[in-house]
Design a protein around this motif. Structure first.
Motif, mmCIF file in Angstrom:
data_model
loop_
_atom_site.group_PDB
_atom_site.id
_atom_site.type_symbol
_atom_site.label_atom_id
_atom_site.label_comp_id
_atom_site.label_asym_id
_atom_site.label_seq_id
_atom_site.Cartn_x
_atom_site.Cartn_y
_atom_site.Cartn_z
ATOM 1 N N ILE A 1 17.837 0.642 27.154
ATOM 2 C CA ILE A 1 18.454 1.894 26.715
ATOM 3 C C ILE A 1 17.526 2.550 25.695
ATOM 4 C CG2 ILE A 1 20.440 2.896 25.530
ATOM 5 C CD1 ILE A 1 22.068 0.474 26.514
ATOM 6 N N THR B 1 19.965 -1.977 21.469
ATOM 7 C CA THR B 1 19.725 -1.408 22.804
ATOM 8 C C THR B 1 19.377 -2.494 23.811
ATOM 9 O OG1 THR B 1 17.374 -1.031 22.310
ATOM 10 C CG2 THR B 1 18.909 0.755 21.805
ATOM 11 N N SER C 1 16.188 4.041 22.623
ATOM 12 C CA SER C 1 16.660 3.949 21.241
ATOM 13 C C SER C 1 16.589 5.308 20.556
ATOM 14 C CB SER C 1 15.809 2.931 20.479
ATOM 15 O OG SER C 1 16.243 2.810 19.152
ATOM 16 N N ASP D 1 23.775 -4.775 26.213
ATOM 17 C CA ASP D 1 23.901 -4.338 27.593
ATOM 18 C C ASP D 1 23.860 -5.584 28.474
ATOM 19 O OD1 ASP D 1 23.930 -2.958 29.966
ATOM 20 O OD2 ASP D 1 21.766 -2.610 29.972
ATOM 21 N N THR E 1 10.580 -1.597 26.386
ATOM 22 C CA THR E 1 11.067 -0.877 25.213
ATOM 23 C C THR E 1 9.870 -0.505 24.346
ATOM 24 O OG1 THR E 1 12.671 -0.960 23.397
ATOM 25 C CG2 THR E 1 11.447 -2.991 23.863
#
Length: 451
Positions: free
Chosen positions: A27, A287, A29, A291, A279
């Motif tokens: 995800i 993040t 950030s 998940d 990431t």
């Protein structure tokens, strides 16, 4: 042609929760946090002020003691907070990331014609220099000194460490560019280690001296590589670069962009679905871990790095500048009744006194952070030497650091060690002494008194 290095002393700690070899995009950030404490010994001098905008690759701060060493922002965005500690110490720079990232263009470098000064200037200006560390002292390398050799370990042997053969796939061009540039910075060799049975992208690089290593942890530590190939003596300097950082350096040289992307392993027995994520350095750990990762409110410890040498972070913390693994294991703040005086089947131990892990060396364990005992004076058992493959006396060098005998520290080989080299001795220590902290304080003392 490769040179085989076989390590016999050490200990493989097999833990549950190894990351599956699948990569997902994390995800995105909203915030990125850079902590000066990740760069040991650096006193930051701010360039980016609170409220100012920065590009990815733009300078956030520089080292007050050596102003040419700059530290770049992993993202473009707005500096929303400068977190300060006691005496206005800068603890963190928090950046609100732009939805669409913009990169500062440093310009590509022609490696065929570039000299050592051009390569060094490019790395310093772009903020890639902090990826280059030095022994002695295990700090960011001094650009004014010339190393006798450069060492890169492409084999991760620590428990639940990210598989570098997997995370570096498809990055051959960047890796080659990085090692070609680094080879211009030393008159010696660039030594590169891979696993003996691995299928590493690093094995096909040119301009390096390839070594195939095997054996238990810490066979993958760069300190083990240095000790077995070219130990550091007084007055000598070697540089080290982590394998995953070669990708960032190589992309900068090829494209002119500082791209702080990391492939990070989320691992540990508390993770529901261990796997890899793409990431950025400094991204919010939340993040990754929430998940399909970890139950919110669980009684777990989150570690940026591996379980032996990583550091604890909070659920609202950020990935540090050098780590490529986030490990989550149960918090060990409970106590077992008669835990010291009954047969133990569910823990790893080098001792055979009422412990049975030696009977099943391939078994995976679900260990927590409990030290299973309190801090006490050193007990001489010979256990350190069983797991310490360096040609150094571990107990003696630890004691020399504790009573601050600089001459003895020098004589025992302090110039070539780093705290991570003593992570295993700390794990097996029946006295529960903080070995890595002792070594770090000893190195800091030497750096201050000897330089």
């Amino acid at each position: 042609m490769s040179n085989d290095i076989r390590i016999k002393k050490g200990l493989d700690i097999k833990l549950k929760g190894e990351a599956e070899k699948t990569v997902e995009q994390a995800i995105i950030s909203n915030y990125c946090t850079v902590r000066p404490e990740d760069f040991h010994g650096v006193i930051p001098k701010l360039v980016a002020k609170e409220g100012s905008s920065v590009e990815a690759g733009g300078t956030l701060f520089y080292n007050k003691a050596n102003e040419v060493i700059k530290f770049s922002s992993p993202v473009s965005g707005k500096v929303v907070e400068i977190v300060r500690g006691p005496k206005r110490r800068i603890d963190a720079i928090k950046i609100e990331a732009d939805k669409k990232q913009s990169y500062r263009d440093f310009g590509a470098l022609s490696l065929d014609s570039a000299g050592a000064d051009e390569v060094k200037a490019k790395l310093l200006e772009s903020g890639c220099w902090p990826f280059v560390k030095q022994r002695p002292y295990d700090v960011i390398a001094d650009p004014e000194k010339s190393p006798k050799a450069i060492f890169i370990s492409g084999y991760a042997s620590a428990p639940l460490a990210a598989d570098l053969d997997f995370t570096l796939q498809g990055k051959e061009a960047e890796l080659q560019a990085a090692v070609t540039a680094l080879s211009k910075l030393t008159e010696g060799k660039v030594h590169l280690a891979v696993g003996r049975k691995s299928n590493s992208p690093l094995a096909g690089l040119t301009g390096v001296t390839l070594h195939k290593v095997s054996g238990p942890h810490p066979s993958g530590n760069v300190g083990t590589l240095i000790n077995k190939i070219d130990p550091v003596n007084k007055g000598e300097v070697v540089w080290t670069v982590a394998a995953q950082d070669l990708v960032i350096i190589g992309e900068l040289l090829l494209t002119g962009r500082f791209n702080a992307e990391r492939v990070v392993a989320l691992a540990g027995s508390s993770v529901q679905k261990p796997r890899y994520f793409k990431t950025l350095i400094g991204s919010e750990v939340a993040t990754l871990i929430y998940d399909k990762g970890v139950e919110k409110g669980g009684h777990d410890r989150i570690i940026s790095g591996n379980v032996l040498s990583g550091k604890q972070i909070k659920p609202d913390g950020a990935l540090d500048y050098y780590s490529n693994v986030v490990t989550i294991i149960p918090e060990g703040d409970d106590y077992e009744f008669f835990g010291w005086n009954k047969p133990v089947f569910n823990k790893v131990s080098t001792s055979r006194a009422l412990t049975f892990s030696w009977l099943n060396p391939k078994k995976e364990y679900d260990l927590n952070t409990n030290t299973n005992g309190e801090h006490r004076a050193f007990v001489v058992t010979g256990g350190y030497e069983e797991v310490f493959p360096l040609d150094i006396y571990p107990l003696q060098i630890l004691k020399a650091c504790m009573y601050k005998d600089l001459d003895e520290m020098e004589a025992l080989g302090m110039y070539e060690v780093a705290p991570e080299d003593f992570a295993l001795t700390e794990f097996v220590c029946v006295s529960k002494q903080p070995h890595q902290k002792i070594i770090r304080e000893g190195l800091d003392l030497m750096l201050k008194e000897i330089g």
